[in-house]
Design a protein around this motif. Structure first.
Motif, PDB file in Angstrom:
ATOM      1  N   VAL A  74       0.813 -13.444  17.856  1.00  0.00           N
ATOM      2  CA  VAL A  74       1.572 -13.984  16.672  1.00  0.00           C
ATOM      3  C   VAL A  74       0.584 -13.896  15.786  1.00  0.00           C
ATOM      4  CG1 VAL A  74       2.726 -15.945  15.476  1.00  0.00           C
ATOM      5  CG2 VAL A  74       2.979 -15.426  17.942  1.00  0.00           C
ATOM      6  N   GLY A  75      -0.546 -14.086  15.811  1.00  0.00           N
ATOM      7  CA  GLY A  75      -1.715 -14.047  14.527  1.00  0.00           C
ATOM      8  C   GLY A  75      -1.869 -12.764  14.407  1.00  0.00           C
ATOM      9  N   PHE A  76      -1.527 -11.795  15.103  1.00  0.00           N
ATOM     10  CA  PHE A  76      -1.831 -10.186  14.631  1.00  0.00           C
ATOM     11  C   PHE A  76      -0.677  -9.854  13.737  1.00  0.00           C
ATOM     12  CE2 PHE A  76      -4.584  -9.420  18.849  1.00  0.00           C
ATOM     13  CZ  PHE A  76      -5.697  -9.848  17.949  1.00  0.00           C
ATOM     14  N   TYR A  77       0.617 -10.363  14.313  1.00  0.00           N
ATOM     15  CA  TYR A  77       1.776 -10.057  13.799  1.00  0.00           C
ATOM     16  C   TYR A  77       1.931 -10.841  12.366  1.00  0.00           C
ATOM     17  CZ  TYR A  77       6.931  -9.422  13.448  1.00  0.00           C
ATOM     18  OH  TYR A  77       8.253  -9.148  12.951  1.00  0.00           O
ATOM     19  N   ALA A  78       1.865 -11.870  12.193  1.00  0.00           N
ATOM     20  CA  ALA A  78       2.045 -12.683  10.972  1.00  0.00           C
ATOM     21  C   ALA A  78       1.525 -12.019   9.630  1.00  0.00           C
ATOM     22  CB  ALA A  78       1.739 -14.155  11.305  1.00  0.00           C
ATOM     23  N   PRO A  79       0.330 -11.705   9.597  1.00  0.00           N
ATOM     24  CA  PRO A  79      -0.047 -11.363   8.246  1.00  0.00           C
ATOM     25  C   PRO A  79       0.172  -9.897   8.081  1.00  0.00           C
ATOM     26  CG  PRO A  79      -1.937 -11.125   9.877  1.00  0.00           C
ATOM     27  CD  PRO A  79      -0.899 -12.021  10.499  1.00  0.00           C
ATOM     28  N   ALA A  80       0.661  -8.982   9.074  1.00  0.00           N
ATOM     29  CA  ALA A  80       1.033  -7.675   8.823  1.00  0.00           C
ATOM     30  C   ALA A  80       2.712  -7.728   8.322  1.00  0.00           C
ATOM     31  CB  ALA A  80       1.047  -6.753  10.242  1.00  0.00           C
ATOM     32  N   TRP A 137       2.475   2.756   4.533  1.00  0.00           N
ATOM     33  CA  TRP A 137       1.922   3.603   5.802  1.00  0.00           C
ATOM     34  C   TRP A 137       0.656   4.170   5.469  1.00  0.00           C
ATOM     35  CZ3 TRP A 137       3.978   4.675  10.526  1.00  0.00           C
ATOM     36  CH2 TRP A 137       3.478   5.700  11.263  1.00  0.00           C
ATOM     37  N   LEU A 138       0.348   4.541   4.324  1.00  0.00           N
ATOM     38  CA  LEU A 138      -0.871   5.098   4.124  1.00  0.00           C
ATOM     39  C   LEU A 138      -1.988   4.178   3.729  1.00  0.00           C
ATOM     40  CD1 LEU A 138       0.350   8.149   1.636  1.00  0.00           C
ATOM     41  CD2 LEU A 138      -0.468   8.158   3.932  1.00  0.00           C
ATOM     42  N   LEU A 139      -1.617   3.063   3.265  1.00  0.00           N
ATOM     43  CA  LEU A 139      -2.797   2.110   2.821  1.00  0.00           C
ATOM     44  C   LEU A 139      -2.717   0.796   3.519  1.00  0.00           C
ATOM     45  CD1 LEU A 139      -2.607   2.707  -1.209  1.00  0.00           C
ATOM     46  CD2 LEU A 139      -4.262   3.532   0.361  1.00  0.00           C
ATOM     47  N   GLY A 140      -1.653   0.719   4.517  1.00  0.00           N
ATOM     48  CA  GLY A 140      -1.412  -0.580   4.805  1.00  0.00           C
ATOM     49  C   GLY A 140      -2.653  -1.336   5.865  1.00  0.00           C
ATOM     50  N   ARG A 145      -7.215  -5.155   6.591  1.00  0.00           N
ATOM     51  CA  ARG A 145      -8.416  -5.042   6.870  1.00  0.00           C
ATOM     52  C   ARG A 145      -9.223  -5.861   5.859  1.00  0.00           C
ATOM     53  NH1 ARG A 145      -9.652  -0.423   7.460  1.00  0.00           N
ATOM     54  NH2 ARG A 145      -9.530  -0.460   9.806  1.00  0.00           N
ATOM     55  N   LEU A 146      -8.700  -5.951   4.609  1.00  0.00           N
ATOM     56  CA  LEU A 146      -9.427  -6.892   3.437  1.00  0.00           C
ATOM     57  C   LEU A 146      -8.607  -8.197   3.562  1.00  0.00           C
ATOM     58  CD1 LEU A 146      -9.301  -4.225   0.269  1.00  0.00           C
ATOM     59  CD2 LEU A 146     -11.263  -5.154   1.544  1.00  0.00           C
ATOM     60  N   TYR A 147      -7.485  -8.139   3.894  1.00  0.00           N
ATOM     61  CA  TYR A 147      -6.621  -9.561   4.067  1.00  0.00           C
ATOM     62  C   TYR A 147      -7.046 -10.082   5.270  1.00  0.00           C
ATOM     63  CZ  TYR A 147      -2.484 -12.359   4.076  1.00  0.00           C
ATOM     64  OH  TYR A 147      -1.439 -13.267   4.236  1.00  0.00           O
ATOM     65  N   LEU A 273     -11.587   4.844   1.474  1.00  0.00           N
ATOM     66  CA  LEU A 273     -10.447   3.586   0.624  1.00  0.00           C
ATOM     67  C   LEU A 273     -10.726   2.195   1.420  1.00  0.00           C
ATOM     68  CD1 LEU A 273      -7.287   5.712   0.385  1.00  0.00           C
ATOM     69  CD2 LEU A 273      -9.072   5.346  -1.222  1.00  0.00           C
ATOM     70  N   SER A 274     -11.792   2.095   2.210  1.00  0.00           N
ATOM     71  CA  SER A 274     -11.914   0.870   2.848  1.00  0.00           C
ATOM     72  C   SER A 274     -12.682  -0.172   1.875  1.00  0.00           C
ATOM     73  CB  SER A 274     -12.969   1.005   3.889  1.00  0.00           C
ATOM     74  OG  SER A 274     -14.139   1.434   3.524  1.00  0.00           O
ATOM     75  N   GLY A 275     -13.041   0.037   0.690  1.00  0.00           N
ATOM     76  CA  GLY A 275     -13.550  -0.928  -0.167  1.00  0.00           C
ATOM     77  C   GLY A 275     -12.396  -1.330  -1.202  1.00  0.00           C
ATOM     78  N   ILE A 276     -12.681  -2.312  -1.765  1.00  0.00           N
ATOM     79  CA  ILE A 276     -11.879  -2.897  -2.782  1.00  0.00           C
ATOM     80  C   ILE A 276     -11.678  -1.962  -3.869  1.00  0.00           C
ATOM     81  CG2 ILE A 276     -11.154  -4.811  -4.359  1.00  0.00           C
ATOM     82  CD1 ILE A 276     -12.489  -6.867  -2.505  1.00  0.00           C
TER      83      ILE A 276
END
Length: 314
Positions: A74-80, A137-140, A145-147, A273-276
């Motif tokens: 659930v912890g994986f699912y909720a933020p996504a 799809w491309l940036l999710g 990862r930042l969130y 694209l991993s950085g802010i």
């Protein structure tokens, strides 16, 4: 259950419930304010009638994930899920804004104007939600990862575009539900919302039993929203205010979103694209390309009028 109908007070002209005051049991009633019993459509089987599925059953998928998998999942699912559902903000705003405007148009006998408002709301929502699916799809994964954390991003990122895709149908349901509300067809509203909640729960149970993956919960949500949209439009097939989607326009919109996606993909291959900062560059580039495609393909020559102050008048 209140099977005897619903008692309401006569409302002044301009309110969405005006037809309820004027017509009861097929007989027009004029004169001073009065109480009427209206039986034909507005049979509400519960004391409070939610207008949105998220008031009925949104937490259900998370409870089922916790029961059939684990609280950690659930912890994986909720933020996504949270990121993927961002586009639904727009139709929720339309749900507040459209109802009084539609009521004014209907009271004035301006069916064409009411249809124009609904069509504009649908197109503005699609202009935002279709490219959002491509971007999700491309940036999710990078955004998640930042969130959240790297582990959550790796395991849960497919949930983001699936939820974003499902929100297109959910948003269309929210916008078109205004037509049921303004026509006082609250019984249909309840059946669709309740059916959607039950269907989502059943699909989650079946699919999670078979596959045990949090992405399956997003797929169940997507299927339930799609079915509820089809169900709603079948109920609106004889409604003069109902607006069908222009598929030629939608095809041009998909082309614009695909060009935007190709650009983001190219930028992602050129820079990390991993950085802010880099992620911001990718997003801004994608938005700029999509805006250019909107202008080039003439996707919003009339739809943006809906966003201008006073555009609902006249």
């Amino acid at each position: 259950a209140a099977s005897r109908g619903v008692t309401v007070t006569r409302m002044p002209t301009g309110h969405s419930l005006t037809p309820l005051a004027d017509v009861a049991d097929g007989e027009r009633r004029d004169g001073p304010p009065q109480l009427v019993i209206w039986r034909k459509h507005s049979v509400i089987p519960v004391p409070v009638l939610p207008r949105r599925r998220d008031e009925i059953g949104e937490p259900g998928d998370r409870y089922i994930i916790a029961a059939m998998m684990s609280v950690r999942d659930v912890g994986f699912y909720a933020p996504a899920y949270t990121i993927g559902s961002l586009a639904i903000v727009l139709p929720k705003v339309f749900g507040i804004v459209l109802l009084p405007l539609l009521s004014q148009r209907i009271d004035a006998g301006d069916v064409t104007g009411a249809r124009r408002l609904i069509a504009g709301a649908i197109r503005v929502f699609l202009l935002a939600s279709v490219p959002f699916v491509v971007g999700a799809w491309l940036l999710g994964e990078a955004v998640l990862r930042l969130y959240a954390t790297d582990e959550i991003a790796r395991k849960a990122w497919p949930v983001i575009p699936l939820v974003a895709f499902g929100m297109i149908f959910y948003g269309l349901v929210l916008i078109n539900t205004n037509l049921l509300f303004i026509r006082l067809r609250t019984g249909v509203m309840f059946r669709i919302n309740a059916g959607l909640a039950v269907l989502n729960i059943l699909l989650n149970i079946v699919l999670l039993k078979l596959f045990a993956d949090i992405a399956v919960a997003a797929i169940a949500m997507l299927l339930s929203y799609f079915i509820s949209y089809v169900w709603l439009m079948r109920n609106l097939r004889d409604e003069e205010l109902a607006v069908s989607i222009d598929f030629a326009w939608l095809a041009r919109l998909i082309v614009a979103a695909a060009v935007m996606g190709a650009t983001i993909f190219y930028v992602g291959n050129a820079i990390d694209l991993s950085g802010i900062a880099a992620l911001g560059v990718g997003m801004i580039t994608g938005i700029a390309i999509f805006a250019a495609m909107i202008h080039l393909l003439k996707l919003a020559d009339t739809e943006m009028l809906l966003l201008r102050p006073g555009s609902h008048r006249g």
